[in-house]
Design an enzyme around this catalytic site. Structure first.
Site, mmCIF file in Angstrom:
data_model
loop_
_atom_site.group_PDB
_atom_site.id
_atom_site.type_symbol
_atom_site.label_atom_id
_atom_site.label_comp_id
_atom_site.label_asym_id
_atom_site.label_seq_id
_atom_site.Cartn_x
_atom_site.Cartn_y
_atom_site.Cartn_z
ATOM 1 N N HIS A 115 0.889 -1.312 0.348
ATOM 2 C CA HIS A 115 0.280 -0.057 0.079
ATOM 3 C C HIS A 115 0.626 1.594 -0.179
ATOM 4 O O HIS A 115 0.363 2.128 0.861
ATOM 5 C CB HIS A 115 -1.034 0.195 1.266
ATOM 6 N N HIS A 186 -9.958 1.417 0.582
ATOM 7 C CA HIS A 186 -10.306 0.187 1.594
ATOM 8 C C HIS A 186 -10.911 0.140 3.073
ATOM 9 O O HIS A 186 -10.439 -0.477 3.747
ATOM 10 C CB HIS A 186 -7.910 -0.168 2.345
ATOM 11 N N GLU A 311 -11.186 -4.193 -2.521
ATOM 12 C CA GLU A 311 -10.364 -3.273 -3.203
ATOM 13 C C GLU A 311 -10.497 -3.623 -5.310
ATOM 14 O O GLU A 311 -9.462 -3.830 -5.441
ATOM 15 C CB GLU A 311 -9.618 -3.979 -2.975
#
Length: 350
Positions: A115, A186, A311
């Site tokens: 991420h 998310h 996601e």
């Protein structure tokens, strides 16, 4: 490049905005409340995160979160956030760009980049640029070299609720150097307010998925879901006797950059439909979740399988995979993602 110096005067309805906490650097985190069409949402400047989401038909939040900001600095990291500049995992924390090896922040087990690294957009306090009763816009600049990623990347996120209660998220970004960009929202969804998602059913518009290795790095070639536990082309329980832990990318059928259906999740009285421009959907069933000592919206910590992360994004590790949908963005180009979440009472949908 756009600037984060956009004046807020006259663009923000102060009645919609409240203080929520302070970052470790002492910056004030703000919470924006928007509503329309029977839905209401709170968006936090930290990570440009969807902090909660309600429908008029129920008294509980449909996404996981906490009234305590400190939770988002600990076990609720990434909850509701816009993660990037490259969501998901980059194998070995590196990739080749124009023949040069780019080394990234290996923030997951010292091996992979997750991420965007430890200073990604999901762990930054964004600037609130504008808001009204039904929408808000936030911005952040991810600096050249932060986490190892090249380019000054200027990002804007626009959340809006329409008259049906559908939440639309538009993410736009531009860069001054060639760089991979792959943002993802998310949130963890829980439609029935129970301790886990065992009563949820899911359907995904994907005939292929990406198998992963022990470090959750995807295989080079997608595999067919037919005949496997990953076949969600028809709705079925997320949990079943043959269930495997889900943290996989599903390769959306016919993905061409247009908004299309990705998945439908149903439980109790609600159905959630997700549409997006993105060619992949990472599904994570929160195996191993434990937010102790922090309490969630309903006054208790979240445990394993408390929510479902959906996601929309490019396929994981795309900077290292020429055969995957490309995440490279050039100077002068604009990255754009549109994702829509619509929660509908089942009686109404029928």
């Amino acid at each position: 490049m756009r600037s984060d110096s956009t004046s807020e005067k006259g663009q923000i309805e102060t009645g919609q905005v409240s203080a929520f906490g302070r970052t470790p650097k002492g910056e004030q985190v703000r919470l924006v409340r928007i509503s329309n069409g029977g839905s209401s949402a709170s968006i936090m400047t930290w990570g440009a995160s969807l902090q909660d989401f309600h429908r008029v038909e129920c008294d509980y939040s449909l996404v996981l979160g906490s009234p305590d900001f400190d939770a988002y600095l600990g076990p609720m990291l990434y909850f509701g956030a816009i993660v990037g500049p490259v969501a998901n995992r980059v194998a070995n924390g590196q990739f080749l760009l124009d023949g040069h090896l780019v080394e990234l922040d290996r923030n997951e087990n010292g091996k992979t980049t997750l991420h965007g690294g430890s200073s990604g957009t999901g762990q930054r306090n964004w600037t609130l640029l504008a808001c009204n009763a039904t929408s808000c816009t936030l911005g952040v600049t991810h600096g050249d070299g932060v986490g190892g990623f090249p380019g000054n990347v200027d990002v804007r996120a626009h959340y809006a609720l329409d008259e049906t209660g559908r939440l639309t998220l538009d993410i736009d970004a531009c860069t001054d150097k060639t760089t991979p960009l792959n943002f993802a929202h998310h949130s963890y969804w829980n439609l029935d307010g129970q301790a886990d998602i065992s009563r949820h059913h899911m359907q995904i518009s994907a005939s292929k998925y990406l198998p992963v290795d022990a470090e959750l790095i995807p295989a080079d070639v997608p595999a067919r879901v037919q005949g496997t536990v990953f076949d969600y082309r028809l709705a079925k329980p997320i949990s079943s006797p043959d269930h495997m832990a889900l943290d996989h990318n599903f390769c959306i059928d016919g993905a061409d950059g247009q908004v299309r259906h990705l998945c439908t999740v149903q439980a109790r009285q609600f159905s959630l439909d997700v549409h997006s421009t993105e060619p992949g959907l990472q599904v994570f069933d929160a195996t191993g979740m434990d937010t102790t000592p922090f309490k969630g919206h309903q006054g208790h910590p979240y445990g394993p399988h408390a929510g479902l992360a959906l996601e929309p994004q490019k396929w994981p590790d795309s900077p290292n995979r020429e055969a995957f949908p490309s995440s490279l963005v050039q100077p002068g180009e604009t990255y754009h993602q549109r994702t829509q979440f619509r929660v509908t009472p089942l009686a109404q949908k029928a």
